[in-house]
Enzyme design. Structure first.
Site, PDB file in Angstrom:
ATOM      1  N   ARG A 285      84.334  63.352  52.143  1.00  0.00           N
ATOM      2  CA  ARG A 285      83.892  61.931  52.462  1.00  0.00           C
ATOM      3  C   ARG A 285      82.933  61.702  51.363  1.00  0.00           C
ATOM      4  NH1 ARG A 285      81.291  61.598  58.520  1.00  0.00           N
ATOM      5  NH2 ARG A 285      82.863  62.825  59.713  1.00  0.00           N
TER       6      ARG A 285
ATOM      7  N   CYS B  61      69.861  66.346  59.693  1.00  0.00           N
ATOM      8  CA  CYS B  61      69.810  67.170  60.522  1.00  0.00           C
ATOM      9  C   CYS B  61      68.477  67.557  61.268  1.00  0.00           C
ATOM     10  CB  CYS B  61      70.530  68.476  60.438  1.00  0.00           C
ATOM     11  SG  CYS B  61      69.611  69.536  59.010  1.00  0.00           S
TER      12      CYS B  61
ATOM     13  N   GLU C 276      74.282  64.663  69.592  1.00  0.00           N
ATOM     14  CA  GLU C 276      73.610  64.583  68.348  1.00  0.00           C
ATOM     15  C   GLU C 276      73.959  63.094  67.860  1.00  0.00           C
ATOM     16  OE1 GLU C 276      72.052  66.732  64.352  1.00  0.00           O
ATOM     17  OE2 GLU C 276      73.979  67.159  65.092  1.00  0.00           O
TER      18      GLU C 276
END
Length: 532
Positions: free
Chosen positions: A215, A319, A419
């Protein structure tokens, strides 16, 4: 599928549109040798240059804010990837014997060059990832810190020596590089995360192959140009592009001795199992569910601002983002004030100086986040701030989601179990610090957490009892600096050595121990040498 679309392309297909971004023209001179027009046709980086792929399959990558076609990432063939491993294996034979002081000098020069190119690379991250310009600059700086750590590698590679361990016998150990090392890196920090790995493994004497996120492919090329211009020899730093096949190639290639991974749990578990099965050293930083506990003794203004910055910064695509806030006792009364602050957060394209956060990276990511917000509504949570229908004027096609705040969340809800990786904050109310710690410790992930308090005994109890690898006290995102290590626990990490810091150097080297005896002694003996 607008954000990432697998397409078929004949090698002779012309490229039609003109690249308008001057920073890409300046930064990616090698790419432009291959293509003067159109979206950037990404090649692999082998032997310090762009090597066009032989593939017929490409991924179309779009600017997250505008949906303009930004780049085409090749799904590299086996032949493409074998060229990279061959180049890395060949370069290792000479690079490992290069004096460590010379290897470190490359990193010193890279530091200076990166300072010069900071704005260009930050501009690239805005276009490629969707970050705001200040956030992009921050990513560049955190990558720079690890290069700076690598500059001091000569003082971190010492072994050990002990003379006279037995009569006329000495023992000493030293560190040797592994060989060809590799990394599979995520989309959310396409510049910083590769630099968690590349400077240390290269300066330790290894060569390196990077599989970046399909990406965000151009940041990896920017790193290649940076190292080449700093004097890194051909074949030491290489990039292979692709998706699943490229990941499996890294896991299976016999030339590759280690894998460093940052990303989701399913991918990390796959890489750890497949990579270790072929004898590789593997370290995997994976998913998270990070909590922030607010105690009644906390400074209210500091806590509320920290919640907003850590939950919504980078559109929640970290994260280490705080995704769940636990209000203890009377602090639940602070929620209305928090809601009013959240409503003032500005969402826009990354160049807007007023923008606090930009778009999420892909259309698929946006749809997944919206589905999790919808599931929270259906399962009975209260959506106090809903950014689902946000449209940014002038960027109506962008992947924008407004900051969203959801209260009365329970651990059984899908939005808590998964998540989210978007600008969505969940909140819960609890009666005590003990209850909060017990709840957090029941979560299978253990990346990071924070507490806001002015009570030292509460802070001490929290840092000692909580089962996460990284703890912040009045610090919302406790990501360690480069001289330490990124120490996720439980389901957030697989491996024996963590990223960067002392752990990183241990991961990229092996200890060799030498026992020598310099005495003319021809006596036959069948006993184990003992210190007599």
């Amino acid at each position: 599928m607008q954000s990432l679309k697998l397409i078929q392309k004949k090698k002779t297909t012309p490229i039609n549109s003109q690249i308008s971004n001057q920073f890409i023209k300046k930064l990616f001179s090698d790419i432009l040798k291959e293509s003067k027009k159109g979206p950037v046709i990404v090649g692999n980086w082998i032997d310090n240059k762009i090597v066009p792929s032989n593939t017929t399959q490409w991924l179309e990558v779009y600017n997250p804010a505008t949906q303009e076609l930004h780049a085409k990432t090749p799904m590299s063939t086996q032949e493409d990837m074998k060229k990279a491993t061959a180049a890395a294996a060949k370069a290792f034979l000479k690079w490992r014997s290069t004096p460590i002081s010379q290897r470190a000098r490359v990193m010193f020069r890279a530091v200076n060059l990166l300072h010069e190119r900071e704005e260009e690379i930050a501009e690239l991250l805005v276009r490629e990832h969707g970050k705001t310009l200040p956030d992009a600059r921050g990513e560049v700086f955190r990558g720079l810190e690890v290069i700076e750590q690598a500059c001091g590698m000569s003082a971190q590679m010492f072994g050990e020596t002990l003379e006279n361990v037995s009569a006329y016998m000495d023992t000493y150990s030293y560190r040797q590089p592994l060989g060809v090392t590799s990394a599979v890196m995520p989309f959310n920090f396409p510049f910083m995360c590769p630099l968690w790995v590349a400077p240390l493994t290269i300066t330790a004497g290894n060569t390196f192959i990077l599989k970046p996120s399909e990406r965000c492919p151009l940041s990896a090329i920017a790193i290649g140009e940076l190292f080449r211009d700093a004097g890194l020899p051909d074949g030491v730093y290489n990039v292979i592009n692709g998706a699943h096949d490229a990941v499996n190639f890294v896991c299976d290639a016999p030339e590759i001795k280690s894998i460093s991974f940052v990303g989701s749990n399913p991918a990390g578990e796959h890489i750890f199992a497949r990579g270790t099965a072929t004898g590789k050293k593997v370290q995997c930083n994976m998913g998270a569910k990070n909590h922030l506990v607010v105690m009644p003794s906390a400074n209210k203004e500091a806590a509320l601002n920290a919640i907003i910055g850590s939950g919504y910064g980078a559109a929640g695509q970290r994260c280490m983002a705080i995704s769940t806030v636990i209000f203890v006792g009377e602090t639940k009364l602070w929620i209305p004030e928090l809601v009013e602050k959240i409503k003032k957060v500005v969402v826009n394209e990354g160049h807007d100086p007023k923008a606090d956060l930009g778009p999420v990276t892909t259309k698929q990511a946006k749809q997944r986040i919206l589905s999790l917000i919808q599931s929270a509504k259906q399962e009975g949570a209260n959506v106090l701030v809903d950014g689902s229908n946000l449209v940014v004027k002038g960027f109506e096609k962008g992947n924008f989601i407004g900051p969203t705040f959801i209260s009365n969340v329970s651990p059984q809800m899908k939005c808590y179990k998964e998540e989210i990786f978007g600008p969505v904050l969940l909140s819960m109310n609890m009666d005590s610090l003990d209850e909060a710690i017990e709840f957090m410790n029941a979560n299978p992930k253990g990346n990071g957490c924070s507490i806001f308090t002015q009570d030292g005994s509460q802070a001490r109890k929290f840092q000692y009892e909580v089962e996460t690898g990284q703890v912040g006290i009045n610090v919302p995102i406790p990501v360690p600096l480069a001289m330490f290590s990124f120490t996720g626990w439980k389901g957030s990490f697989r491996g024996d050595h963590h990223f960067y810091g002392r752990n990183g150097i241990d991961f990229f080297t092996e200890i060799k121990t030498i026992t020598s005896k310099w005495k003319e002694d021809h006596t036959l003996s069948f006993t184990f040498p003992t210190p007599k």
